[in-house]
Design an enzyme around this catalytic site. Structure first.
Site, PDB file in Angstrom:
ATOM      1  N   HIS A 201       0.798  -1.235   0.000  1.00 13.43           N
ATOM      2  CA  HIS A 201       0.000   0.000   0.000  1.00 13.43           C
ATOM      3  C   HIS A 201       0.826   1.277   0.000  1.00 13.43           C
ATOM      4  O   HIS A 201       0.282   2.376  -0.089  1.00 13.43           O
ATOM      5  CB  HIS A 201      -0.974   0.023   1.194  1.00 13.43           C
TER       6      HIS A 201
HETATM    7  C1  UD1 Z   1      -2.158   5.301   6.135  1.00 12.51           C
HETATM    8  C2  UD1 Z   1      -0.851   5.767   6.772  1.00 12.51           C
HETATM    9  C3  UD1 Z   1       0.196   4.676   6.602  1.00 12.51           C
HETATM   10  C4  UD1 Z   1      -0.291   3.348   7.124  1.00 12.51           C
HETATM   11  C5  UD1 Z   1      -1.608   3.010   6.432  1.00 12.51           C
HETATM   12  C6  UD1 Z   1      -2.164   1.699   6.899  1.00 12.51           C
HETATM   13  C7  UD1 Z   1      -0.398   8.191   6.690  1.00 12.51           C
HETATM   14  C8  UD1 Z   1       0.447   9.232   6.056  1.00 12.51           C
HETATM   15  N1  UD1 Z   1      -0.331   6.969   6.119  1.00 12.51           N
HETATM   16  O1  UD1 Z   1      -1.923   5.171   4.742  1.00 12.51           O
HETATM   17  O2  UD1 Z   1       1.355   5.032   7.320  1.00 12.51           O
HETATM   18  O3  UD1 Z   1       0.675   2.353   6.856  1.00 12.51           O
HETATM   19  O4  UD1 Z   1      -2.534   4.063   6.709  1.00 12.51           O
HETATM   20  O5  UD1 Z   1      -3.305   1.348   6.197  1.00 12.51           O
HETATM   21  O6  UD1 Z   1      -1.062   8.463   7.659  1.00 12.51           O
HETATM   22  N2  UD1 Z   1      -9.310   4.575   1.937  1.00 12.51           N
HETATM   23  C9  UD1 Z   1     -10.545   3.986   1.905  1.00 12.51           C
HETATM   24  N3  UD1 Z   1     -11.111   3.636   3.094  1.00 12.51           N
HETATM   25  C10 UD1 Z   1     -10.509   3.832   4.290  1.00 12.51           C
HETATM   26  C11 UD1 Z   1      -9.241   4.450   4.316  1.00 12.51           C
HETATM   27  C12 UD1 Z   1      -8.653   4.804   3.120  1.00 12.51           C
HETATM   28  O7  UD1 Z   1     -11.129   3.782   0.866  1.00 12.51           O
HETATM   29  O8  UD1 Z   1     -11.084   3.466   5.335  1.00 12.51           O
HETATM   30  C13 UD1 Z   1      -8.657   4.932   0.645  1.00 12.51           C
HETATM   31  C14 UD1 Z   1      -8.969   6.311   0.182  1.00 12.51           C
HETATM   32  O9  UD1 Z   1      -9.027   6.296  -1.204  1.00 12.51           O
HETATM   33  C15 UD1 Z   1      -7.741   7.101   0.622  1.00 12.51           C
HETATM   34  C16 UD1 Z   1      -6.631   6.073   0.490  1.00 12.51           C
HETATM   35  O10 UD1 Z   1      -7.253   4.835   0.821  1.00 12.51           O
HETATM   36  O11 UD1 Z   1      -7.531   8.231  -0.133  1.00 12.51           O
HETATM   37  C17 UD1 Z   1      -5.455   6.308   1.377  1.00 12.51           C
HETATM   38  O12 UD1 Z   1      -5.859   6.453   2.742  1.00 12.51           O
HETATM   39  P1  UD1 Z   1      -4.957   7.359   3.724  1.00 12.51           P
HETATM   40  O13 UD1 Z   1      -5.494   7.315   5.097  1.00 12.51           O
HETATM   41  O14 UD1 Z   1      -4.721   8.686   3.098  1.00 12.51           O
HETATM   42  O15 UD1 Z   1      -3.546   6.648   3.681  1.00 12.51           O
HETATM   43  P2  UD1 Z   1      -3.126   5.105   3.712  1.00 12.51           P
HETATM   44  O16 UD1 Z   1      -2.517   4.782   2.400  1.00 12.51           O
HETATM   45  O17 UD1 Z   1      -4.204   4.237   4.233  1.00 12.51           O
END
Ligand code: UD1
Length: 355
Positions: A201
């Protein structure tokens, strides 16, 4: 004493669970739990609260997704009035996600003491958003709980006073030790006898489509001899969708798994291939070989003591290392010091003494 915990993303939940339990066992402790809503899907958040028996959050800030500035800014805006109203004696933040730095920054400006659980880890790669979050949170916290001695050394080098730093061990291992007996019953049905478990991821691996394609092609190649189970993170699923890559028997794309399901999958895996931080630690504890698709790790103890091998983006090396595992030439590791299931107790004791 009133402690306020802030969590937001999946890797925070297994860290807060043992700390709230250890504090709840103490007298005269009041606890408030704030969920920022950084992760909000049922299978990225709710299921973890249920399985880990974390109390319902007292506040959910429902910030959702966005750019780093949007997400961090929204958390700060929504968290400030909560913390002003709640007046905790201390705020606890966990790990290295955007929720961690946002909450720490709000508290520092309000002069509310901050404790950082999982302090001191460094990849020395500032292109990782988490490295920025780690560096800044550790400058703002006045109590720093480290999972391994490299954390202490990093903090001392950055000028953090010795008396603020406490080597307590790994709180994520506390959760693992507690729930491992329940994991076997959660093992998904119909698994192949031998398989590689994959997670990906990191933006550096999945955001660039041609890079992601070469990773998936290499995995599909490995899948011809060792079937691959790949529970897909939402951001990765979106990118795989853009590529039009399809599911097959040898490369199975699954929904994100619950804590217990994923723990069971790790324990039974022949090898784990990942770019996660926490999974490098869990495989080391479980003694399962881990191949990390990153150039660096902020968890060097998993390489020096544990079962982790850093692969970077060298797909030939990945294939060679998988073959080595299949030929019985796996790396045997040990469990790092103080990864014993009692880190949260140590934290609770120090919090009681320090306030
Ligand atoms: C975040 C953390 C990362 C951690 C990861 C674990 C930061 C900078 N990054 O990254 O360190 O390893 O979580 O999972 O804080 N999304 C969904 N549903 C959700 C959450 C996210 O659909 O419940 C999708 C959305 O499109 C979103 C993308 O995932 O834009 C990324 O989510 P985000 O929280 O920005 O970062 P992660 O890649 O999950």
């Amino acid at each position: 004493m009133h402690f306020l915990h802030v969590v937001g993303a999946r890797p925070n939940f297994m860290k807060v669970a043992p700390v709230t339990r250890a504090l709840a066992a103490r007298q005269r402790v009041r606890q408030t739990l704030v969920h920022t809503g950084q992760h909000y899907d049922q299978n990225m958040s709710d299921v973890f609260f249920r399985e880990l028996e974390i109390p319902e959050p007292d506040f959910n800030l429902a910030v959702g997704s966005g750019t780093h500035a949007e997400q961090t800014g929204q958390i700060m805006l929504r968290f400030e009035p909560v913390v002003v109203e709640q007046k905790p004696d201390r705020v606890l933040v966990y790990g290295d996600v955007n929720s961690t730095i946002a909450a720490a920054l709000v508290c520092a400006k309000l002069q509310i003491p901050v404790a950082h659980v999982e302090a001191g880890l460094r990849s020395f790669d500032r292109s990782m958003p988490e490295e920025i979050n780690r560096l800044l949170t550790d400058q703002l916290a006045d109590l720093l709980f480290t999972p391994s001695p490299d954390g202490d050394r990093n903090l001392l080098r950055e000028g953090v006073p010795r008396e603020r730093i406490h080597f307590v061990g790994n709180v994520m291992v506390d959760t693992l030790v507690r729930l491992l007996p329940k994991a076997a019953a959660a093992l998904p049905a119909g698994l192949p006898e031998h398989y590689a478990l994959v997670t990906l991821h990191r933006p550096s691996n999945v955001d660039d489509l041609s890079g992601l394609k070469s990773l998936l092609d290499a995995l599909a190649g490995i899948g011809a001899t060792l079937p691959i189970i790949f529970p897909v993170h939402p951001r990765t699923r979106q990118k795989i969708g853009e590529l039009g890559f399809s599911h097959s028997e040898s490369l199975q794309l699954w929904e994100p798994q619950s804590y217990l399901q994923f723990l069971a999958l790790q324990q039974k895996a022949t090898v784990v291939i990942t770019d996660s931080g926490g999974i490098q630690e869990e495989t080391t504890f479980l003694g399962v070989p881990c191949l990390t698709l990153r150039d660096t790790t902020e968890r060097p103890v998993t390489v020096e003591v544990g079962t982790n091998v850093i692969i970077g983006r060298d797909m030939n090396l990945l294939v060679r290392e998988v073959k080595a595992v299949l030929n019985g030439k796996r790396k045997n590791g040990r469990i790092p010091p103080l990864w014993d299931g009692r880190a949260a107790e140590r934290i609770a004791r120090i919090l009681e003494e320090t306030g």
